[in-house]
Design an enzyme around this catalytic site. Structure first.
Site, PDB file in Angstrom:
ATOM      1  N   SER A 230      -0.317   9.108   4.689  1.00  0.00           N
ATOM      2  CA  SER A 230      -0.886   7.284   4.140  1.00  0.00           C
ATOM      3  C   SER A 230      -1.841   7.068   3.805  1.00  0.00           C
ATOM      4  CB  SER A 230      -0.004   6.476   5.395  1.00  0.00           C
ATOM      5  OG  SER A 230      -0.780   6.330   6.620  1.00  0.00           O
ATOM      6  N   THR A 231      -2.270   6.018   3.336  1.00  0.00           N
ATOM      7  CA  THR A 231      -3.240   6.073   2.818  1.00  0.00           C
ATOM      8  C   THR A 231      -4.781   5.658   4.462  1.00  0.00           C
ATOM      9  OG1 THR A 231      -3.070   5.490   0.657  1.00  0.00           O
ATOM     10  CG2 THR A 231      -5.730   4.885   1.117  1.00  0.00           C
ATOM     11  N   VAL A 233      -4.242   6.699   6.781  1.00  0.00           N
ATOM     12  CA  VAL A 233      -4.150   7.837   7.600  1.00  0.00           C
ATOM     13  C   VAL A 233      -5.342   8.337   6.843  1.00  0.00           C
ATOM     14  CG1 VAL A 233      -3.576   9.910   9.026  1.00  0.00           C
ATOM     15  CG2 VAL A 233      -2.351   7.496   9.620  1.00  0.00           C
ATOM     16  N   CYS A 285       6.566   9.783  -2.917  1.00  0.00           N
ATOM     17  CA  CYS A 285       5.075   9.354  -3.186  1.00  0.00           C
ATOM     18  C   CYS A 285       5.171   8.782  -4.466  1.00  0.00           C
ATOM     19  CB  CYS A 285       3.117  10.402  -3.044  1.00  0.00           C
ATOM     20  SG  CYS A 285       3.886  12.247  -3.334  1.00  0.00           S
ATOM     21  N   GLU A 463      -3.493  19.179  -5.709  1.00  0.00           N
ATOM     22  CA  GLU A 463      -2.459  19.772  -5.555  1.00  0.00           C
ATOM     23  C   GLU A 463      -2.241  20.477  -6.711  1.00  0.00           C
ATOM     24  OE1 GLU A 463       0.442  18.749  -2.431  1.00  0.00           O
ATOM     25  OE2 GLU A 463      -2.002  19.566  -1.034  1.00  0.00           O
TER      26      GLU A 463
HETATM   27  P1  NAD Z   1       1.253   9.030   7.938  1.00  0.00           P
HETATM   28  O1  NAD Z   1      -0.231   8.437   7.378  1.00  0.00           O
HETATM   29  O2  NAD Z   1       1.830   8.271   9.073  1.00  0.00           O
HETATM   30  O3  NAD Z   1       1.789  10.501   8.855  1.00  0.00           O
HETATM   31  C1  NAD Z   1       1.830  11.847   7.775  1.00  0.00           C
HETATM   32  C2  NAD Z   1       1.012  13.134   9.075  1.00  0.00           C
HETATM   33  O4  NAD Z   1      -0.110  12.487   9.524  1.00  0.00           O
HETATM   34  C3  NAD Z   1       2.350  13.090  10.378  1.00  0.00           C
HETATM   35  O5  NAD Z   1       2.115  14.676   9.714  1.00  0.00           O
HETATM   36  C4  NAD Z   1       1.155  12.399  10.899  1.00  0.00           C
HETATM   37  O6  NAD Z   1       1.942  12.489  12.609  1.00  0.00           O
HETATM   38  C5  NAD Z   1      -0.391  12.439  10.896  1.00  0.00           C
HETATM   39  N1  NAD Z   1      -1.128  11.875  11.290  1.00  0.00           N
HETATM   40  C6  NAD Z   1      -0.709  10.580  11.608  1.00  0.00           C
HETATM   41  N2  NAD Z   1      -1.899   9.996  12.762  1.00  0.00           N
HETATM   42  C7  NAD Z   1      -3.470  10.755  12.065  1.00  0.00           C
HETATM   43  C8  NAD Z   1      -4.100  11.217  12.546  1.00  0.00           C
HETATM   44  N3  NAD Z   1      -4.752  10.559  13.707  1.00  0.00           N
HETATM   45  N4  NAD Z   1      -4.943  12.197  12.944  1.00  0.00           N
HETATM   46  C9  NAD Z   1      -3.995  13.488  12.537  1.00  0.00           C
HETATM   47  N5  NAD Z   1      -3.136  13.085  12.384  1.00  0.00           N
HETATM   48  C10 NAD Z   1      -1.584  12.233  11.721  1.00  0.00           C
HETATM   49  O7  NAD Z   1       2.658   9.052   6.446  1.00  0.00           O
HETATM   50  P2  NAD Z   1       4.134   8.774   6.680  1.00  0.00           P
HETATM   51  O8  NAD Z   1       4.729   7.672   6.886  1.00  0.00           O
HETATM   52  O9  NAD Z   1       4.784   9.427   8.329  1.00  0.00           O
HETATM   53  O10 NAD Z   1       4.699   9.462   5.714  1.00  0.00           O
HETATM   54  C11 NAD Z   1       4.671   8.667   4.395  1.00  0.00           C
HETATM   55  C12 NAD Z   1       3.066   8.340   3.329  1.00  0.00           C
HETATM   56  O11 NAD Z   1       2.764   9.868   2.962  1.00  0.00           O
HETATM   57  C13 NAD Z   1       2.801   7.302   2.169  1.00  0.00           C
HETATM   58  O12 NAD Z   1       2.250   6.761   2.202  1.00  0.00           O
HETATM   59  C14 NAD Z   1       3.717   8.285   1.130  1.00  0.00           C
HETATM   60  O13 NAD Z   1       3.090   7.912  -0.317  1.00  0.00           O
HETATM   61  C15 NAD Z   1       2.598   9.709   1.177  1.00  0.00           C
HETATM   62  N6  NAD Z   1       2.397  10.673   1.018  1.00  0.00           N
HETATM   63  C16 NAD Z   1       1.428  10.969   0.090  1.00  0.00           C
HETATM   64  C17 NAD Z   1       1.917  11.794  -0.893  1.00  0.00           C
HETATM   65  C18 NAD Z   1       1.807  12.558  -2.305  1.00  0.00           C
HETATM   66  O14 NAD Z   1       1.743  13.601  -2.953  1.00  0.00           O
HETATM   67  N7  NAD Z   1       0.278  11.619  -2.691  1.00  0.00           N
HETATM   68  C19 NAD Z   1       3.949  12.991  -1.049  1.00  0.00           C
HETATM   69  C20 NAD Z   1       4.300  11.954  -0.210  1.00  0.00           C
HETATM   70  C21 NAD Z   1       3.984  11.306   0.739  1.00  0.00           C
END
Ligand code: NAD
Length: 484
Positions: A230-231, A233, A285, A463
């Site tokens: 997510s944006t 994080v 995404c 990527e």
């Molecule tokens: P998230 O940001 O909550 O979590 C993603 C990962 O980050 C998880 O492994 C989580 O445990 C880890 N994380 C969370 N907090 C952290 C911290 N403080 N420090 C380090 N790591 C931390 O995202 P989500 O809700 O699980 O996933 C969905 C999001 O991912 C959506 O916004 C989606 O658009 C995005 N996404 C982007 C792409 C792309 O390539 N642009 C691809 C797939 C998903």
């Protein structure tokens, strides 16, 4: 007292590693029931993984690049031989259909093999006679240990997008999957090791982002964080990477527009909009998250897309015939339902779906019917936020100017799609849409050959493509005075 078996939780230096943290349940999104639990990594567990990766890095980087490719290729082939074991595991912890699990894991292996191919053709730069008798060379150096942090929607492809270029470039990796999807990644790591990837070259730690993720980002030996998620994080990780001047790539959220012009192949465009929005239960995404249709053809397109949505078979991911599985978690469905409800309350008209399916067999899972909403307000969540679920908003537009203005009116800039029969419109849209990828008359598909990465709040860095290797290496200039 839990009766579930507890998985040790990490994979470090070629072997299972028992984490010291409290276990977290892994829940099947199709029935809401926990089927196992996984011990979570503490800071000390993450330290052990990073140290194992650091210990392995020198020997790995000293191998010829083609040798690294050869080893990775053999290991990837071993994973592929076990794909039938991985598919149901991914479906069980993630929720997606067996078909989508197969597509995902096949793509993950393809990405590994793509970089194996590139490893055979990597060349450096040599500039003769910078001064008389003086040559210059540009060397590529690996960064060291890479932390790869991945979400739950595509656990294996999003991992391999990082793993493949990182390893070919001579880095070693510690990956952290999402807390809710640890199992496929752990088995993937075991299979790569069984297939010959040396100890410590690829390690996995599991657990919470706030503990394991933070420890990985802040460890002094991680030289780069490759993050998908997510944006908010991503912003936090970027700020943390400022300490220690770490490299970072961020693949973040998106709200991709699709524009359908009046001269488009309307049947193909409607199919692409439906597939682009409902694939993986809308949890991608890169997905068609907003649809703009030129007025002249809007009625036909809207009817076609709504009819397609209504026909999609929602069901348990492991059941034959299911086309759309559940959302990944209860929290995910709550957020999604709030976004749809507010958009409809603001004036959007529901043309398909609009609620949970009434099949009692699906009552305990996090299901939602494929939904189409006409003209939700332009400030509603379906227009302004990232919607991570099976709901497509559609707006009529009077001309290309209005379509481009609305398409770009978003904080995100990941992808976009355009359907038109006119070359000039296609070129204009490709140039003016603010994002990292535009598909013209083509379904949303990510190619290993092309760089992928968002603009604006959608991320930083690339990527895929040979460009990804730039994000896993530093260059070093060397000047050589030849003996005269
Ligand atoms: P998230 O940001 O909550 O979590 C993603 C990962 O980050 C998880 O492994 C989580 O445990 C880890 N994380 C969370 N907090 C952290 C911290 N403080 N420090 C380090 N790591 C931390 O995202 P989500 O809700 O699980 O996933 C969905 C999001 O991912 C959506 O916004 C989606 O658009 C995005 N996404 C982007 C792409 C792309 O390539 N642009 C691809 C797939 C998903």
């Amino acid at each position: 007292m839990s009766t579930l078996t507890t998985h040790p939780g990490s994979f470090i230096a070629g072997a299972e590693h028992r984490n010291a943290g409290d276990p977290l349940e892994v829940v099947n999104p199709a029935d809401g029931r926990a089927f196992t639990e996984v011990a979570t990594a503490t800071e000390a567990d993450v330290n052990a993984a990073v140290e194992a990766a650091a210990d392995a890095q020198k020997a790995w980087s000293e191998l010829a690049v083609s040798k690294r490719g050869e080893i990775l290729g053999r290991a990837a082939n071993h994973v592929e031989e076990h794909i039938e074991e991985l598919i149901p595991l991914l479906t069980r912890e993630q929720g997606k259909t067996l078909r989508d699990s197969k597509i995902e894991i096949t793509k993950a292996v393809d990405t590994l093999l793509h970089y194996v191919g590139l490893s055979k053709s990597l060349r450096g730069v040599h500039t003769p006679n910078l001064d008389p008798g003086v040559d210059g060379m540009v060397l590529r150096r690996p960064l060291g240990v890479v932390g790869a942090i991945v979400p739950w929607n595509f656990p294996t492809t999003l991992l391999c997008n990082k793993l493949a270029p990182a390893l070919v470039a001579g880095n070693t990796v510690v990956a952290k999957p999402a807390a809710t999807t640890p199992l496929t990644t752990l088995r993937f790591a075991e299979l790569l090791a069984e297939g010959g990837l040396p100890e410590g070259v690829f390690n996995v730690v599991t657990g919470k982002g706030s503990v394991a993720g933070e420890a990985l980002v802040s460890h002094p030996l991680t030289r780069k964080i490759a993050f998908t998620g997510s944006t908010p994080v991503g912003e936090r990780i970027m700020a943390q990477c400022a300490h220690g001047i770490k490299r970072v790539t961020l693949e973040l959220g998106g709200s991709d527009p699709m524009i359908i012009c009046d001269d488009a192949d309307l049947a193909a465009a409607a199919s692409a909009a439906s597939m682009g929005r409902f694939y993986n239960c809308g949890q991608a995404c890169l997905a068609t998250k907003r649809l703009y249709v030129l007025d002249q053809v809007a009625d036909d397109v809207i009817a076609a897309v709504a009819a397609k949505a209504a026909k999609l078979q929602v069901g348990i991911g492991s059941a034959p015939g299911s086309q759309i599985g559940p959302l990944h978690s209860e929290r995910q469905r709550e957020t999604f339902e709030r976004q749809v409800a507010e958009s409809v309350a603001g004036g959007g008209e529901v043309l398909a779906g609009g609620g949970r399916p009434d099949d009692p067999a699906l009552a305990n899972g996090w299901f939602y019917s494929p939904t189409v909403v006409l003209e939700p307000p332009k400030d509603s969540p379906m227009a302004r936020e990232e919607v991570f679920g099976p709901a497509l908003p559609i707006w009529r537009v009077k001309d290309l100017d209005e379509a481009i203005e609305l398409a770009n009116d978003t904080p995100f800039g990941l992808g976009s799609a355009v359907w038109t029969g006119d070359l000039q419109s296609a070129e204009r849209l490709a140039a003016e849409l603010d994002c990292g990828y535009t598909w013209i008359n083509s379904p949303t598909k990510v190619y290993d050959e092309l760089p992928f990465g968002g603009l604006k709040a959608s991320g930083y860095g690339k990527e895929h493509g040979s460009e990804a290797l730039d994000y896993y290496t530093d260059t070093k200039s060397v000047v050589v005075k030849r003996a005269l």
